[in-house]
Write a protein that holds these residues in place. Structure first.
Motif, PDB file in Angstrom:
ATOM      1  N   PRO A 182       0.821  -1.220   0.000  1.00 12.90           N
ATOM      2  CA  PRO A 182       0.000   0.000   0.000  1.00 12.90           C
ATOM      3  C   PRO A 182       0.855   1.271   0.000  1.00 12.90           C
ATOM      4  CG  PRO A 182      -0.641  -1.502   1.769  1.00 12.90           C
ATOM      5  CD  PRO A 182       0.672  -1.996   1.237  1.00 12.90           C
ATOM      6  N   SER A 236       2.347  -6.310   1.377  1.00 13.80           N
ATOM      7  CA  SER A 236       1.057  -7.006   1.455  1.00 13.80           C
ATOM      8  C   SER A 236       1.080  -8.342   0.713  1.00 13.80           C
ATOM      9  CB  SER A 236      -0.058  -6.119   0.900  1.00 13.80           C
ATOM     10  OG  SER A 236       0.230  -5.717  -0.418  1.00 13.80           O
ATOM     11  N   SER A 273       2.458  -5.702   5.949  1.00 18.58           N
ATOM     12  CA  SER A 273       1.431  -4.664   5.866  1.00 18.58           C
ATOM     13  C   SER A 273       0.154  -5.118   6.581  1.00 18.58           C
ATOM     14  CB  SER A 273       1.113  -4.373   4.397  1.00 18.58           C
ATOM     15  OG  SER A 273      -0.080  -3.636   4.281  1.00 18.58           O
ATOM     16  N   SER A 274      -0.587  -4.150   7.091  1.00 12.84           N
ATOM     17  CA  SER A 274      -1.881  -4.479   7.687  1.00 12.84           C
ATOM     18  C   SER A 274      -2.870  -4.962   6.625  1.00 12.84           C
ATOM     19  CB  SER A 274      -2.457  -3.259   8.418  1.00 12.84           C
ATOM     20  OG  SER A 274      -2.536  -2.153   7.537  1.00 12.84           O
ATOM     21  N   GLU A 275      -2.510  -4.804   5.351  1.00 15.85           N
ATOM     22  CA  GLU A 275      -3.356  -5.316   4.267  1.00 15.85           C
ATOM     23  C   GLU A 275      -2.942  -6.716   3.816  1.00 15.85           C
ATOM     24  OE1 GLU A 275      -3.955  -2.619   1.028  1.00 15.85           O
ATOM     25  OE2 GLU A 275      -4.288  -0.898   2.356  1.00 15.85           O
ATOM     26  N   GLN A 304      -5.304  -9.627   7.810  1.00 13.32           N
ATOM     27  CA  GLN A 304      -6.744  -9.528   7.574  1.00 13.32           C
ATOM     28  C   GLN A 304      -7.477 -10.677   8.265  1.00 13.32           C
ATOM     29  OE1 GLN A 304      -8.452  -6.932   5.775  1.00 13.32           O
ATOM     30  NE2 GLN A 304      -6.441  -6.025   6.196  1.00 13.32           N
ATOM     31  N   GLU A 338       0.268   0.671  10.319  1.00 10.25           N
ATOM     32  CA  GLU A 338      -0.046  -0.170   9.157  1.00 10.25           C
ATOM     33  C   GLU A 338       1.004  -1.252   8.928  1.00 10.25           C
ATOM     34  OE1 GLU A 338      -1.757   3.952   8.573  1.00 10.25           O
ATOM     35  OE2 GLU A 338       0.210   3.135   9.114  1.00 10.25           O
TER      36      GLU A 338
END
Length: 555
Positions: free
Chosen positions: A57, A66, A105-107, A112, A167
């Motif tokens: 991101p 990610s 990444s938090s994505e 998730q 993040e």
């Protein structure tokens, strides 16, 4: 010492977002790097470290990954990456990627899934803890300021750990499944033909599992998270496991971002059977850092401290292993601005700095634009992109500095200085892009650029080419690679001098790193002057008459 394939090499770091844009979107890309391989080959580069190009991101310029198995579309495709590896090999250039495995990444799908079910298997991929009456579990401060703990979305009293931005959740290296997934990924890339990895923030992977507060070191009642890694043991198990599982089977080059090492631990990191091939020599180039915030940093680099740190580093490393010697990278201001007073900037000061670096024991590691003398930019506050810079601006303002004073501090020390687009020519946007660059180009690009320096024999670029060729020459590569390092003239005010000795051979480097002339009395007789940055060297008897920023290598 057992000789390794990378010992006699010269390395170069590329910040891909700012190197060369091939498609006009204002962002550098992999095809842009491929288009400049001839340039890098001519410079004399053997190892190319590319900062993150994984899918991200881009909250922290790619250091928030990610998908470890995908190239971010802004940089190109996996086919582009395969082509880069293949084309570089044809020129005997090894590609290193930036391995970011302290956090993701938090994505990332792992996180998730952890958010959906923190008690499930993916919850164990991260450090998710219950709060203390709704407050953070510990008082640790992140590298970017504020707590390392963030509330897990959808959960009232659960927090996840992030040493950097919120993040960027930290991965749980205590979980064998996490380590296995990381090792599988590393080997997948090495199977593609990578030469190895630079390993980011690796000293943070071992946590203090007691989750105790640290003594506060600021008015916010918090303590810097880097102190956690200094008080815990056990990281050795993780690092040796990664080396044996991943790097050894492929004879891969690995270079760790390892700071704050104790002297007796150096051999474990870069010795004969160390965890890494090399680590960066941060202490000399960080001599100006007198505290943890920009406002406490000295400007420019204090000469004596830099010289002392260099000599100390060389002494404690000795013949144990090889550090990577740098004067700049993507996380620091430009070396030509940091080390050289603004009024002294020019060919002789830049070439003197280059020679001091290149003739030391260790692996020379250049950063893009260093070879043409790129320097800091004159920023407006609104132009900064870097998270750390904006945080440090606020720190300075809150400490009582005026907005103008805080801006000047950030102009000196911002990491964005190193991230401005590469200056290829004097055309619009320095030839970096046909579009609008993601970060402003340095205003001086019409004077400082590759195309202009290509045709000037006495340019910084062509000096670097000669200097690298000198280091790698058949006659001198052995002594400049393996020769012992010994300081000279330490009592002199502005003299940076040392010897390199191997068996019966001896070279001496003497540099007057000052804007004023100097006179040095030589203690030995020398047969030849073998490398210089002035056309003429003046020696009267035993006295070497040195011009400002003159450097000589004697034999």
């Amino acid at each position: 010492m057992k000789k390794q394939w990378w010992h006699e090499k010269v390395a170069y770091q590329i910040y891909p977002k700012s190197f060369m844009d091939s498609n006009g979107d204002g962002i550098g890309d992999i095809q842009g790097i491929i288009s400049k391989l001839d340039y890098l080959e001519k410079l004399g580069i053997d190892i190319l470290w590319i900062s993150p190009v994984f899918q991200s991101p881009m909250v922290d310029n790619g250091y928030d990954i990610s998908d470890y198995y995908a190239i971010d579309p802004m940089f190109g495709t996996m086919d582009d990456m395969d082509q880069l590896i293949t084309e570089a090999k044809k020129k005997n250039i090894s590609i290193l990627m930036d391995l970011v495995v302290n956090h993701c990444s938090s994505e990332h799908p792992w996180f998730q899934e952890a958010m959906k079910n923190p008690e499930g298997p993916y919850g164990e991929f991260f450090y998710i803890k219950d709060g203390k009456d709704g407050k953070a579990p510990t008082n640790w401060r992140s590298y970017f300021g504020g707590s390392v703990w963030e509330k897990l979305p959808g959960h009232d009293n659960k927090f996840y750990l992030h040493s950097f931005a919120k993040e960027q959740p930290d991965l749980n290296w205590e979980n064998p499944l996490v380590r296995e997934k990381i090792y599988e990924m590393i080997c997948w890339w090495l199977e593609k033909g990578l030469g190895g990895f630079r390993i980011d923030a690796i000293m943070n992977i071992k946590k203090d599992l007691t989750w105790e507060n640290l003594p506060a070191d600021g008015p916010d009642g918090m303590a810097d998270v880097y102190k956690v890694s200094q008080r815990v043991s056990g990281i050795e198990k993780f690092l040796m496991e990664m080396k044996e599982r991943c790097f050894d089977p492929y004879d891969a080059f690995s270079i760790g971002e390892a700071m704050f090492l104790k002297e007796d631990n150096i051999k474990n990191f870069i010795g004969e059977n160390g965890y890494f091939s090399s680590i960066f020599a941060f202490e000399p180039c960080h001599a100006y850092r007198k505290g943890k915030n920009y406002k406490e940093y000295v400007w420019p680099q204090p000469f004596k401290e830099w010289r002392e740190e260099t000599f100390h580093n060389q002494k404690i490393i000795g013949n144990t292993g090889f550090e990577a010697n740098i004067i700049e990278n993507h996380d620091q201001p430009r070396g030509a601005s940091l080390f050289i007073p603004e009024e002294d900037y020019g060919f002789h000061s830049i070439s003197a700095l280059a020679t001091i670096l290149m003739c030391q024991r260790g692996l020379p590691f250049l950063y893009q634009g260093q070879e043409i003398g790129m320097c800091n930019r004159r920023w407006k506050l609104s132009e900064f992109d870097d998270l750390e810079t904006m945080s440090q601006y606020q720190v300075a303002v809150e400490a009582g500095y005026s907005s103008n004073q805080a801006l000047e501090i950030c102009r000196h020390h911002s990491r964005d200085n190193a991230r401005t687009p590469m200056q290829w020519n004097d055309k619009e946007y320095a030839g970096f892009t046909a579009g609008i660059p993601w970060l402003p180009v340095n205003e001086n690009y019409k004077e400082i650029n590759v195309e202009k320096q290509e045709v000037q024999y006495g340019s910084v670029l062509n000096f670097y080419r000669r200097l690298i060729a000198f280091r790698k020459s058949e006659k001198y590569k052995e002594i400049l690679t393996y020769g012992d390092f010994k300081p000279l003239y330490q009592e002199e005010e502005s003299i940076f001098a040392y010897t390199r000795e191997l068996e019966e051979k001896k070279l001496v480097l003497i540099c007057n790193f000052s804007g004023q002339p100097a006179e040095i009395t030589l203690t030995e007789d020398y047969e030849n002057v073998i490398f210089v940055n002035y056309q003429q060297t003046t020696m009267i008897g035993k006295k070497l008459q040195m011009k400002p920023y003159e450097v000589v290598v004697l034999e």
